[in-house]
Design a protein around this motif. Structure first.
Motif, mmCIF file in Angstrom:
data_model
loop_
_atom_site.group_PDB
_atom_site.id
_atom_site.type_symbol
_atom_site.label_atom_id
_atom_site.label_comp_id
_atom_site.label_asym_id
_atom_site.label_seq_id
_atom_site.Cartn_x
_atom_site.Cartn_y
_atom_site.Cartn_z
ATOM 1 N N LYS A 1 0.749 -1.200 0.119
ATOM 2 C CA LYS A 1 -0.110 -0.034 0.091
ATOM 3 C C LYS A 1 0.770 1.602 0.097
ATOM 4 O O LYS A 1 0.420 2.241 -0.750
ATOM 5 N N ALA A 2 1.922 1.187 0.915
ATOM 6 C CA ALA A 2 2.709 2.204 0.792
ATOM 7 C C ALA A 2 4.150 1.974 1.257
ATOM 8 O O ALA A 2 4.398 1.200 2.164
ATOM 9 N N TRP A 3 5.199 2.653 1.007
ATOM 10 C CA TRP A 3 6.686 2.664 1.462
ATOM 11 C C TRP A 3 6.686 3.492 2.742
ATOM 12 O O TRP A 3 6.155 4.423 2.778
ATOM 13 N N ILE A 4 7.292 2.851 3.548
ATOM 14 C CA ILE A 4 7.548 3.601 4.830
ATOM 15 C C ILE A 4 9.089 3.463 4.992
ATOM 16 O O ILE A 4 9.897 2.446 5.042
ATOM 17 N N LEU A 5 9.550 4.877 4.734
ATOM 18 C CA LEU A 5 11.090 5.191 4.519
ATOM 19 C C LEU A 5 11.634 6.121 5.367
ATOM 20 O O LEU A 5 11.170 7.090 5.632
ATOM 21 N N PRO A 6 12.836 5.835 5.943
ATOM 22 C CA PRO A 6 13.580 6.610 7.059
ATOM 23 C C PRO A 6 14.495 7.784 6.264
ATOM 24 O O PRO A 6 15.715 7.828 6.605
ATOM 25 N N LEU A 7 13.733 8.509 5.212
ATOM 26 C CA LEU A 7 14.315 9.753 4.804
ATOM 27 C C LEU A 7 13.969 10.877 5.570
ATOM 28 O O LEU A 7 13.074 11.081 5.918
ATOM 29 N N PHE A 8 15.001 11.442 6.097
ATOM 30 C CA PHE A 8 14.950 12.632 7.234
ATOM 31 C C PHE A 8 14.508 11.951 8.317
ATOM 32 O O PHE A 8 14.697 10.999 8.686
ATOM 33 N N GLU A 9 13.312 12.709 9.079
ATOM 34 C CA GLU A 9 12.626 11.928 9.944
ATOM 35 C C GLU A 9 11.947 10.836 9.757
ATOM 36 O O GLU A 9 11.623 9.960 10.421
ATOM 37 N N GLY A 10 11.230 10.835 8.668
ATOM 38 C CA GLY A 10 10.428 9.667 8.119
ATOM 39 C C GLY A 10 9.161 10.166 7.196
ATOM 40 O O GLY A 10 8.658 11.039 7.175
ATOM 41 N N VAL A 11 9.120 9.225 6.165
ATOM 42 C CA VAL A 11 8.059 9.417 5.148
ATOM 43 C C VAL A 11 7.025 8.372 4.899
ATOM 44 O O VAL A 11 7.684 7.051 5.054
ATOM 45 N N TYR A 12 5.937 8.594 4.417
ATOM 46 C CA TYR A 12 4.964 7.838 3.919
ATOM 47 C C TYR A 12 4.604 7.935 2.712
ATOM 48 O O TYR A 12 3.982 8.951 2.407
ATOM 49 N N ALA A 13 5.001 6.922 1.631
ATOM 50 C CA ALA A 13 5.140 7.320 -0.004
ATOM 51 C C ALA A 13 4.205 6.234 -0.195
ATOM 52 O O ALA A 13 4.437 5.181 -0.378
ATOM 53 N N PRO A 14 2.680 6.731 -0.381
ATOM 54 C CA PRO A 14 1.919 5.956 -1.019
ATOM 55 C C PRO A 14 2.220 5.252 -2.452
ATOM 56 O O PRO A 14 2.593 5.817 -3.312
ATOM 57 N N CYS A 15 2.004 3.917 -2.485
ATOM 58 C CA CYS A 15 2.093 3.214 -3.937
ATOM 59 C C CYS A 15 1.180 3.901 -4.783
ATOM 60 O O CYS A 15 -0.084 4.109 -4.724
ATOM 61 N N GLY A 16 1.610 4.008 -6.201
ATOM 62 C CA GLY A 16 0.916 4.883 -7.122
ATOM 63 C C GLY A 16 0.707 6.262 -6.981
ATOM 64 O O GLY A 16 0.265 6.850 -7.904
ATOM 65 N N ASP A 17 1.445 7.131 -6.041
ATOM 66 C CA ASP A 17 1.378 8.351 -5.795
ATOM 67 C C ASP A 17 2.466 8.841 -6.888
ATOM 68 O O ASP A 17 3.664 8.678 -6.550
ATOM 69 N N THR A 18 2.176 9.691 -7.814
ATOM 70 C CA THR A 18 2.872 10.184 -8.952
ATOM 71 C C THR A 18 4.232 11.002 -8.353
ATOM 72 O O THR A 18 5.276 10.779 -8.825
#
Length: 782
Positions: A128-145
């Motif tokens: 459903k989404a990537w959970i990535l420790p870029l700086f504090e942390g990001v939630y990058a939904p799959c399919g989000d352009t």
């Protein structure tokens, strides 16, 4: 040996036959299992599927091609069902897969230098989404352009610098939301890795981890750990925190306080960079017309010797500006700053005492004694005090009392901060000169209960005398010739902005000790900030005199941070906070908000609406002081709360106090400052400001309001883990954090009121509930 080998071969054939009969994939699979976890692996393609308990099976690494044949397969399903190993001879690697309870660990070992890719984490269904420790942390939904464009065009991510924490996470959906789950992949060796997001054949993204086996590592190996867990978006961070604790690598802030008692002053402190190191400030001239007239009088035949000497030493352009000030109805700031800049140049010189003739009687006894001493042997502080008093005596009635001069790094600045009721602050400079010239500023800050210290760096080294160098990069000719980090091809690695070279931490160590030991007695700081060491850029060094791997490079940086901390009892901070330095440092700048848009010409073009600002004037650089609008894509990726996750805080909230990078401080993003304010309070991290005396007067009410809400709370929450994070609305605009078992914080980032039970929370507002007493506090961002 023969019978044993035949038995093992028979066991492998039997196991393979059983697997082929039971397998859901094509034949030749291996099924590893523990009591609760099962992994199915294709040794020839490295396709890996994982299941934990009742959770659905998912592919955690997609199949690869061109890996070559499989050899030396070792797996005994009856005696050791959780472990298997084999080699890929064409790739010169041996892989070992081990399932224990709820984890799958994969160890890869190479026999020679080269690269190897594993895993390839797919994000097709059910991701459903990537959970990535870029700086504090990001939630990058799959399919989000926007996110997929960012991830695929960014290039390969360095897993110690670009990832603050060494893991990758996925949120996975299920038909019943309660049965959703997360995947965590921990990179147990974070060095020499590149993580690249690429398009898979089904147009979804996949994350490819490629490890480089370098020739300077005698043992060439890396490993990853897969875990499936519950559906919380911070679950991967929880898993990594637990992994650190199990390995004894997590240090709580309360333990850091016991080791460095001054660190007790950090919880509840706002962070402030002070600007304005010069001895004389614009406001210290009480009559600009009269002062310009008195300066010009130095050109007259009957001028007093001190005024004549000063006039003669001024630059021709400065003399012209003095005439312009006299002619102007309202002298502007730029004209005044040119006069001040040139006078400060003179005040730095030991020869300024040439202006003393005839002034002795006007000096206080203490200053007169300094005048009679060997002025070349005076400390920087004594020389500064003498010269400022001489200038004031040369122009009586036109300048303020010299002990009251100065801007951000002055005792008067400290008095302003304390008078506002700000009783806990971390104060930093842009170097150490201001503290050397005014050690009384440091003394006043410590008396007020503040932490204060210089900016220092050992990242780059410049040639002695190089134009536009900076003081932190000067170490002398010998180290310049021998101390640079050397690439594998024998070239020296270029420094920041391609200037000079990157400096080996091992070669720099004696110079670190010499510099800090020399500076500390001149102003006795109780904090020290080292740029770059925590950022995560670690280097393989092939120099014969100071060879290093990325891992030993990190260890050398951590060692010098610890030496400064322990030798002088100071609170230590750094830029960024790569996981490897977290056990050592007390605070970090650059986690909540990192450097944004590096290399984007729109941010450095003076004609662009997104121009960040210049580094002028030196006492108030617009690049730090001026709020600016942010480009739409940066607002989306860095400031939209829908995509923010407190991953770093989940791991290290009760270990490291982290906040913004100084380039993007609390007030920098003009339209997003209210969002930043709510994020600071929701995550319980301190604000960061850039101040001088005038800026503080302008921002005083705003800073004081935030401080009075944040500081008492953070003095307690800083010692507690961030235990939970939730979205309370489907649009993710209302968010909740929990600290230990004592505090719940709910932030409403949306434009509408949020209702929960009997409580109401207005837009852009935040509520803190004290779980032990039920007391609530509400704050609205402005």
């Amino acid at each position: 040996m023969g019978p044993k080998r035949n038995f093992a071969a028979a066991a492998l054939l039997l196991s393979a036959g059983l697997l082929a009969a039971r397998g859901a994939f094509a034949g030749g699979l291996i099924c590893l299992q523990s009591n609760s976890c099962q992994a199915r692996v294709d040794p020839s393609r490295l396709e890996v599927a994982l299941r934990n308990g009742s959770q659905p099976e998912m592919i955690v690494s997609a199949a690869q091609t061109n890996l070559g044949r499989v050899a030396d397969l070792r797996f005994d399903r009856e005696l050791n069902p959780g472990t298997a190993s084999w080699t890929l001879p064409e790739r010169k690697v041996t892989l070992t897969f081990t399932v224990t309870e709820n984890r799958l660990a994969v160890h890869v070992r190479a026999t020679e230098p080269g690269e190897f890719t594993f895993p390839v984490i797919p994000a097709g269904d059910p991701a459903k989404a990537w959970i990535l420790p870029l700086f504090e942390g990001v939630y990058a939904p799959c399919g989000d352009t926007n996110w997929e464009t960012f991830l695929t065009t960014h290039g390969a991510l360095n897993t110690t610098a670009d990832l603050v924490l060494p893991f990758v996470g996925l949120e996975c959906r299920a038909a019943a939301p309660a049965r959703a789950w997360t995947l965590t992949c921990i990179l147990t060796n974070p060095f020499n890795n590149q993580l690249q997001f690429v398009r898979a054949p089904d147009s979804t993204l996949a994350a490819r981890l490629t490890h480089q086996f370098t020739r300077n590592h005698p043992v060439k190996e890396y490993a990853v750990v897969f875990e499936l867990g519950p559906p919380s978006p911070i679950e991967p961070a929880r898993r990594y925190r637990q992994w650190l604790i199990e390995r004894g690598e997590f240090v709580r802030f309360s333990d850091k306080i016991r080791k460095t008692p001054e660190a007790a002053k950090l919880p509840g402190a706002a962070h402030v960079y002070l600007w304005g190191n010069d001895l004389l400030n614009l406001a210290d001239v009480t009559d600009w017309k009269g002062f310009a007239r008195a300066l010009q009088a130095g050109a007259a035949a009957g001028a007093s010797p001190p005024v004549r000497w000063i006039w003669d030493q001024l630059k021709p352009d400065t003399r012209t500006v003095a005439a312009q000030i006299l002619a102007a109805a309202w002298p502007d700031r730029y004209q005044k700053s040119q006069i001040i800049e040139d006078l400060n140049r003179l005040l730095e010189q030991p020869e300024f005492a040439g202006a003393a003739a005839g002034l002795e009687a006007a000096l206080e006894p203490e200053i007169a004694a300094l005048l009679k001493s060997d002025r070349r042997s005076l400390s920087r502080a004594d020389r500064s005090r003498l010269n400022t008093h001489l200038l004031a005596a040369a122009f009586p009635g036109l300048l303020a009392q010299p002990d009251a001069w100065g801007n951000g790094t002055s005792p008067q600045m400290i008095q302003q901060l304390a008078a506002a009721g700000l009783d806990r602050l971390w104060l930093g400079g842009d170097g150490w000169r201001g503290f050397q010239e005014r050690p009384q500023t440091v003394a006043a800050a410590k008396k007020a209960g503040y932490l204060i210290g210089p900016y220092d760096s050992y990242h780059s080294i410049h040639r002695p005398g190089e134009p536009d160098t900076w003081e932190t990069a000067q170490f002398g000719a010998a180290l310049y010739e021998t101390g640079a980090i050397v690439n594998a091809d024998g070239t020296r690695r270029r420094g920041f902005k391609q200037k000079g070279f990157l400096l080996s931490p091992a070669a720099a160590r004696p110079y670190v000790e010499k510099r800090v030991a020399a500076l500390m007695p001149s102003f006795h700081a109780n904090s020290w900030f080292i740029d770059c060491d925590g950022f995560g850029d670690y280097f393989d060094d092939y120099a014969e005199s100071h060879p290093a791997t990325q891992q030993s490079d990190l260890q050398a940086r951590v060692s010098r941070l610890a030496w400064i901390r322990d030798t002088f009892g100071v609170v230590i901070g750094t830029e960024g906070c790569s996981a490897g330095v977290a056990a050592t440092v007390h605070f970090a700048h650059g986690v909540l908000t990192p450097v944004i848009g590096w290399g984007d010409p729109d941010l450095t073009d003076k004609q662009s609406p997104y121009y960040l600002g210049s580094y002028y004037p030196p006492d108030e650089p617009r690049v730090f002081f001026q709020p600016v609008p942010m480009k739409a894509k940066y607002r989306y990726l860095y400031y939209n709360p829908d995509f923010r996750l407190p991953l770093f805080e989940t791991v290290f909230h009760d270990s490291v106090i982290a906040t913004h990078h100084w380039m993007f401080a609390s007030l920098k993003a003009r339209e997003d400052a209210p969002t930043v304010e709510l994020l600071e309070l929701l995550y319980q991290v301190p604000p960061l400001y850039h101040l001088n005396r005038a800026e503080f007067q302008k921002r005083r009410a705003q800073i004081k309001r935030h401080f009075e809400f944040f500081s008492p709370l953070h003095r307690e929450t800083a010692l507690l883990p961030l235990a939970d994070f939730q979205w309370l609305t489907p649009d993710r605009r209302v968010q909740r954090t929990v600290f230990g078992d004592r505090f719940e914080v709910i932030a409403n980032f949306g434009p509408a009121e949020f209702r929960r039970d009997d409580a109401r929370l207005g837009p852009r507002s935040l509520q803190v509930r004290h779980l032990l007493t039920g007391r609530t506090q509400t704050y609205t961002a402005q």
